[in-house]
Design an enzyme around this catalytic site. Structure first.
Site, mmCIF file in Angstrom:
data_model
loop_
_atom_site.group_PDB
_atom_site.id
_atom_site.type_symbol
_atom_site.label_atom_id
_atom_site.label_comp_id
_atom_site.label_asym_id
_atom_site.label_seq_id
_atom_site.Cartn_x
_atom_site.Cartn_y
_atom_site.Cartn_z
ATOM 1 N N ASN A 1 2.248 0.367 11.237
ATOM 2 C CA ASN A 1 2.082 0.251 9.517
ATOM 3 C C ASN A 1 2.088 1.424 8.808
ATOM 4 O O ASN A 1 0.799 2.048 9.182
ATOM 5 C CB ASN A 1 1.437 -1.047 9.416
ATOM 6 N N ASP B 1 4.572 -4.010 -3.133
ATOM 7 C CA ASP B 1 4.316 -4.274 -4.777
ATOM 8 C C ASP B 1 5.180 -3.402 -5.335
ATOM 9 O O ASP B 1 5.394 -1.961 -4.861
ATOM 10 C CB ASP B 1 3.128 -4.995 -5.228
ATOM 11 N N GLU C 1 -1.946 3.253 9.125
ATOM 12 C CA GLU C 1 -2.556 4.227 8.831
ATOM 13 C C GLU C 1 -2.862 5.056 8.855
ATOM 14 O O GLU C 1 -4.244 5.964 8.821
ATOM 15 C CB GLU C 1 -3.503 4.035 6.979
ATOM 16 N N HIS D 1 4.351 0.900 -1.142
ATOM 17 C CA HIS D 1 3.422 0.613 -2.803
ATOM 18 C C HIS D 1 3.846 0.993 -3.715
ATOM 19 O O HIS D 1 4.150 3.152 -3.717
ATOM 20 C CB HIS D 1 2.501 0.663 -2.667
HETATM 21 O O1 G3I Z 1 -14.463 -11.001 0.018
HETATM 22 C C1 G3I Z 1 -15.346 -9.638 -1.124
HETATM 23 C C2 G3I Z 1 -16.308 -10.907 -1.676
HETATM 24 O O2 G3I Z 1 -17.109 -11.677 -1.361
HETATM 25 C C3 G3I Z 1 -17.405 -9.366 -2.139
HETATM 26 O O3 G3I Z 1 -17.728 -9.802 -3.614
HETATM 27 C C4 G3I Z 1 -16.429 -8.626 -3.196
HETATM 28 C C5 G3I Z 1 -17.150 -6.984 -4.319
HETATM 29 O O4 G3I Z 1 -17.289 -5.932 -2.858
HETATM 30 O O5 G3I Z 1 -15.525 -7.753 -2.256
HETATM 31 C C6 G3I Z 1 -14.888 -9.375 -1.441
HETATM 32 O O6 G3I Z 1 -14.268 -8.463 -0.199
HETATM 33 C C7 G3I Z 1 -12.606 -7.443 -0.726
HETATM 34 C C8 G3I Z 1 -12.287 -8.472 -0.306
HETATM 35 O O7 G3I Z 1 -10.647 -7.188 -0.948
HETATM 36 C C9 G3I Z 1 -11.184 -8.999 -1.372
HETATM 37 O O8 G3I Z 1 -11.115 -9.663 -2.224
HETATM 38 C C10 G3I Z 1 -13.115 -5.806 -0.441
HETATM 39 O O9 G3I Z 1 -14.091 -5.867 -1.243
HETATM 40 C C11 G3I Z 1 -11.747 -4.665 -0.930
HETATM 41 O O10 G3I Z 1 -12.340 -4.224 -1.184
HETATM 42 C C12 G3I Z 1 -10.735 -5.370 -0.371
HETATM 43 O O11 G3I Z 1 -9.571 -4.693 -0.223
HETATM 44 C C13 G3I Z 1 -8.234 -5.134 0.684
HETATM 45 C C14 G3I Z 1 -7.923 -3.610 0.711
HETATM 46 O O12 G3I Z 1 -7.193 -3.720 1.198
HETATM 47 C C15 G3I Z 1 -8.634 -2.780 1.112
HETATM 48 O O13 G3I Z 1 -8.927 -1.757 1.785
HETATM 49 C C16 G3I Z 1 -7.537 -5.715 -0.615
HETATM 50 O O14 G3I Z 1 -7.577 -7.237 -1.219
HETATM 51 C C17 G3I Z 1 -6.095 -5.635 0.283
HETATM 52 O O15 G3I Z 1 -4.871 -5.870 -0.682
HETATM 53 C C18 G3I Z 1 -5.551 -4.108 0.761
HETATM 54 O O16 G3I Z 1 -5.196 -3.988 1.439
HETATM 55 C C19 G3I Z 1 -4.578 -2.630 1.727
HETATM 56 C C20 G3I Z 1 -3.884 -3.398 3.636
HETATM 57 O O17 G3I Z 1 -4.535 -3.783 4.280
HETATM 58 C C21 G3I Z 1 -2.982 -2.008 4.365
HETATM 59 N N1 G3I Z 1 -2.554 -1.305 2.861
HETATM 60 C C22 G3I Z 1 -3.117 -1.053 2.223
HETATM 61 C C23 G3I Z 1 -3.042 -2.318 1.402
HETATM 62 C C24 G3I Z 1 -3.706 -2.469 -0.402
HETATM 63 O O18 G3I Z 1 -4.442 -1.523 -0.191
#
Ligand code: G3I
Length: 456
Positions: free
Chosen positions: A216, A283, A173, A252
């Protein structure tokens, strides 16, 4: 005898040489060798899982995985049964692997890699250099320290997994949305300039020469200003010998960002630069037939491009999708297969034994300056069928002016034709029939897009 609903017969001019384009069947043996997928010898029944069906097409079919769900039985058994590749959803990102400068933590990522490899699944690495999920200390560094921290991060993480990752998202990105085609602001871009990307790829090649190195991104699935900017960067890298092997198209999709009509054309133009293409975070919001058709069209786009080496969906179950409240994946919250699952399996040429399945493939039959004739071949799966349905979508201002050997209905836009049998619904296992249609170009030559074939 073919029944024909002729609205406007094609003119009697010398047709150009027919050009056949087969959407589903590819050179399996060569592709299997190319990606190292297991060969399935002497298969008489359609493959019944996503991974097995994709392997028969010389591709992997993967899912993004979260380490903290691997202990849940339905999650792990669905993953292990259906998928042949995994991508850690968050566990290999910078904030997880190097939260403090020089201190590397691989526990959760190791858990996923070990789980996958002990079950014969491949692993995609995601991601090394990204503006997001970046610990605060990185953004506080000056240029010299930042360059050295970036190179050290790439080297340490890649060497920890050396030889175990088939493809790495080296950079993620890095371009802005919209029409500017400009790079996105990040500590790397702002302090090191455009050249950080090249440096990251060169460092990555040295760290693990066996891994494919990918760029990517999202919103690059169709031909647009952002994908043009990425295309120009990849072309420049290839011309100057900067190591890059693949481009990941996140994919996405939702109603505001639908599957683009020129998806296949865009994948092909990147492939023509001499890189593999991969669908890396698929997705699609929605449900039922509409969602299934969209998934099918993505799979068929990948299969139509020989350098499209695999597809990864961004999660196993709707229950844990990053799209809160959404239902964008192939298994619902109870791990039940959705229509989208069946459509993907069918598009990959698979099907559950005994079930009524069919595949549809498109070829251009004849063409003239103002129109062309398309032919869709319907083939029954491993069981006899008595009925089939598929859709054909044309790109406006194209119009279908005639059809034969089928019974068409139209959506309100007039662009989507649903075709059902006209006396040719009964097919023995593996048998085929076909229907045809004439498309008035009206200035546009884009090939029609086929929906999934459903049978009963
Ligand atoms: O693990 C912590 C947890 O301990 C905490 O309580 C909670 C609340 O703050 O957060 C949890 O972490 C989160 C993590 O996902 C795991 O669930 C983060 O806040 C959250 O920001 C994170 O989101 C991820 C996101 O990328 C971050 O930008 C998504 O799971 C993940 O699917 C998403 O993936 C991205 C790709 O890497 C790049 N392309 C887009 C895609 C979708 O946004």
């Amino acid at each position: 005898m073919a029944s024909r609903t002729t609205i406007d017969p094609p003119p009697q001019r010398q047709p150009r040489r027919p050009r056949t384009r087969t959407a589903l069947v590819v050179g399996t043996a060569a592709l299997l060798a190319a990606v190292g997928a297991p060969a399935v010898a002497g298969t008489t029944q359609a493959a019944s899982t996503l991974g097995a069906a994709a392997a028969e097409q010389g591709r992997y079919f993967g899912a993004a995985v979260a380490a903290n769900h691997l202990g849940e039985t339905p999650y792990a058994s669905t993953l292990d049964t259906e998928f042949s590749s995994v991508t850690p959803e968050n566990e290999m990102k910078w904030d997880a692997t190097e939260p403090t400068r020089g201190t590397f933590t691989f526990g959760s990522a190791d858990q996923i890699v070990n789980h996958a490899q002990s079950r014969g699944m491949k692993v995609r690495g995601h991601t090394l250099v990204w503006y997001s999920q970046l610990p605060g200390w990185v953004g506080n560094l000056g240029a010299t320290d930042l360059r050295s921290a970036m190179n050290n991060h790439i080297t340490q993480v890649m060497q920890h997994y050396q030889g175990r990752i088939h493809s790495w998202d080296v950079a993620n990105e890095a371009f802005q949305d919209g029409d500017s085609g400009a790079r996105r602001s990040s500590p790397f871009q702002d302090k090191l300039g455009d050249g950080y990307m090249e440096e990251a790829f060169r460092t990555a090649r040295a760290a693990d020469p066996a891994a494919k190195l990918c760029y990517n991104d999202y919103n690059i699935e169709g031909i647009n200003a952002k994908s043009n900017a990425v295309y120009n960067m990849v072309r420049d890298f290839k011309a100057r010998g900067v190591p890059i092997d693949c481009v990941g198209f996140q994919s996405h999709f939702n109603s505001a960002s639908p599957v683009p009509y020129d998806y296949r054309e865009n994948l092909q133009r990147f492939a023509d630069l001499g890189v593999d293409v991969q669908i890396t975070e698929l997705d699609i919001e929605g449900s039922g037939t509409a969602q299934a058709d969209n998934y099918s069209s993505v799979v068929r786009s990948c299969l139509a491009v020989s350098r499209c080496t695999g597809i990864t969906v961004w999660g196993v179950t709707d229950k844990y999708s990053w799209r809160a409240g959404g239902t964008p994946l192939l298994f619902d919250g109870n791990y039940t297969k959705k229509p989208a699952y069946n459509a993907v399996l069918a598009a990959l040429g698979g099907g559950s034994s005994g079930a009524a399945t069919c595949t549809a493939t498109y070829s251009k039959a004849e063409e003239w300056s103002d129109r062309f004739n398309g032919k869709v071949t319907i083939t029954a799966g491993s069981s006899a069928i008595s009925n089939w349905t598929t859709t054909v979508t044309v790109t406006p201002p194209q119009k279908v002016s005639a059809t034969w050997n089928g019974s068409p209905t139209w959506d309100t836009s007039g662009n989507v034709m649903t075709m059902r049998p006209n006396g040719n619904g009964n097919l023995a296992a593996g048998a085929s029939t076909s229907f045809g249609f004439t498309v008035m170009r009206n200035g546009t030559s884009t090939p029609p897009v086929l929906g999934s074939c459903t049978a009963s």
